[in-house]
Scaffold this motif. Sequence first.
Motif, PDB file in Angstrom:
ATOM      1  N   CYS A   1       0.873  -1.185   0.000  1.00  0.00           N
ATOM      2  CA  CYS A   1       0.000   0.000   0.000  1.00  0.00           C
ATOM      3  C   CYS A   1       0.904   1.227   0.000  1.00  0.00           C
TER       4      CYS A   1
ATOM      5  N   HIS B   1       0.041   4.119   1.395  1.00  0.00           N
ATOM      6  CA  HIS B   1      -0.105   4.785   2.694  1.00  0.00           C
ATOM      7  C   HIS B   1      -0.962   3.877   3.575  1.00  0.00           C
TER       8      HIS B   1
ATOM      9  N   CYS C   1      -4.246   3.364   5.931  1.00  0.00           N
ATOM     10  CA  CYS C   1      -5.536   3.915   6.336  1.00  0.00           C
ATOM     11  C   CYS C   1      -5.676   3.771   7.850  1.00  0.00           C
TER      12      CYS C   1
ATOM     13  N   TYR D   1      -7.966   2.971   9.849  1.00  0.00           N
ATOM     14  CA  TYR D   1      -8.790   1.914  10.456  1.00  0.00           C
ATOM     15  C   TYR D   1      -8.246   0.524  10.122  1.00  0.00           C
ATOM     16  N   CYS D   2      -7.185   0.455   9.319  1.00  0.00           N
ATOM     17  CA  CYS D   2      -6.808  -0.828   8.717  1.00  0.00           C
ATOM     18  C   CYS D   2      -6.010  -1.704   9.665  1.00  0.00           C
TER      19      CYS D   2
ATOM     20  N   THR E   1      -2.946  -3.172  -1.861  1.00  0.00           N
ATOM     21  CA  THR E   1      -3.443  -2.366  -2.974  1.00  0.00           C
ATOM     22  C   THR E   1      -2.691  -2.765  -4.240  1.00  0.00           C
TER      23      THR E   1
ATOM     24  N   ASN F   1      -7.315   1.092  -5.766  1.00  0.00           N
ATOM     25  CA  ASN F   1      -7.630   2.288  -4.992  1.00  0.00           C
ATOM     26  C   ASN F   1      -7.750   3.470  -5.929  1.00  0.00           C
TER      27      ASN F   1
HETATM   28  S1  SF4 Z   1      -7.433  -0.437   4.005  1.00  0.00           S
HETATM   29 FE1  SF4 Z   1      -6.584  -1.286   2.109  1.00  0.00          FE
HETATM   30  S2  SF4 Z   1      -5.506   0.464   1.188  1.00  0.00           S
HETATM   31 FE2  SF4 Z   1      -5.847   1.009   3.334  1.00  0.00          FE
HETATM   32  S3  SF4 Z   1      -3.945   0.360   4.374  1.00  0.00           S
HETATM   33 FE3  SF4 Z   1      -5.426  -1.320   4.529  1.00  0.00          FE
HETATM   34  S4  SF4 Z   1      -4.968  -2.689   2.821  1.00  0.00           S
HETATM   35 FE4  SF4 Z   1      -4.001  -0.699   2.397  1.00  0.00          FE
END
Ligand code: SF4
Length: 353
Positions: free
Chosen positions: A14, A16, A18, A20-21, A61, A92
């Motif tokens: 990825c 960056h 997120c 909440y991830c 991603t 994304n």
């Molecule tokens: S939600 Fe998806 S895009 Fe965002 S950090 Fe997690 S894996 Fe990566």
Amino acid sequence: MKKNRGLYIHIPFCTHLCSYCDFSKLLYDKDLVKRYLDELNLELQERKIKDITSIYIGGGTPTSLDEEELEYLLKMIDEFFIEGISYTIEANVENLTPNKIKILKKHGINRISLGVQTFDDNLLKLINRFHSYNDTKRVINEIVENGINDINIDLIYGLPLEDMNLLKKDLDIAMTLPLTHISTYSLMINKNTKMYIDGWKEKDEDEIRKMYDYIVSYLKEHGFNRYEVSNFSKDGYESKHNLIYWHNEEYYGVGLGASGYIDGIRYTNTKSINKYLNHMRNYESEILKEDDICFYDVMLGLRLKEGILENKIINKEKMNELIRRNLLVRCENRIRVNDEYLFILDYILKELL
Ligand code: SF4
């Protein structure tokens, strides 16, 4: 009848993180990507992949790869692609450029699953997503202009500060876009995520239930059928790849942490990038006995609106009790969860298994 068999390929990078991830993922690093793709190529060869009916590239991603890396990845998958099969990539908004869409199209990808999450720019900032509503609109137009017409978006509901009005606004906007499929998930705030550390809390269960019920009835009214607990599609646009999982059919999993189910064996690859790059990929595997297969048939199949064949359920006494309590419904030789109670599927499964 020809059996379905999927191929899942995992790209863990990825650009960056997120807020909440809590999936396992790696920050994009050019050198690491190169070594990873080389190892992935070896695994693709070693798995002896054959008779594929769908391909799914997920992440992380996958579109965090640059154009050259994406070409390299898709070229190595080319040999498994058969005209007419379902071929999905997760993308994304902020890194799916027109050139990348052209590359996807060239290699036969016919379905894009876009991580939209919400159309509200303030909420997007709060969860540390780097795109805006306008970016989403533009990218979806570019996808369609390039001849890919099967588009899923992921939507998250139950975000902090999101009320019923904002939820309705998200759904209203979604209906203005050329979508075939919507996946919805309620926000979970797990430990070790930035949102947890910042003190955000999940909404209470009643509020989440209200939002979920609203989504289900709204989407039904607008021609999107709920065919699985969290998945809605226009007729004929159910995710063919994900149906393989829910039907407990076979699939190869390739890449870091990927799972597969082939020839009666469920396996999971290591989640350690160092081990993966050093060719030590097998983490665990389980040879399934008949009872185990029934267990998975029930656990996965009851997520579907169509339910499962009655003969898959071993505990008939419990099954009949759940039918009497109106939690399960019998329809000819099939058993499914009563629509109203899909929300408490976990409880039903616990009772049944
Ligand atoms: S939600 Fe998806 S895009 Fe965002 S950090 Fe997690 S894996 Fe990566």
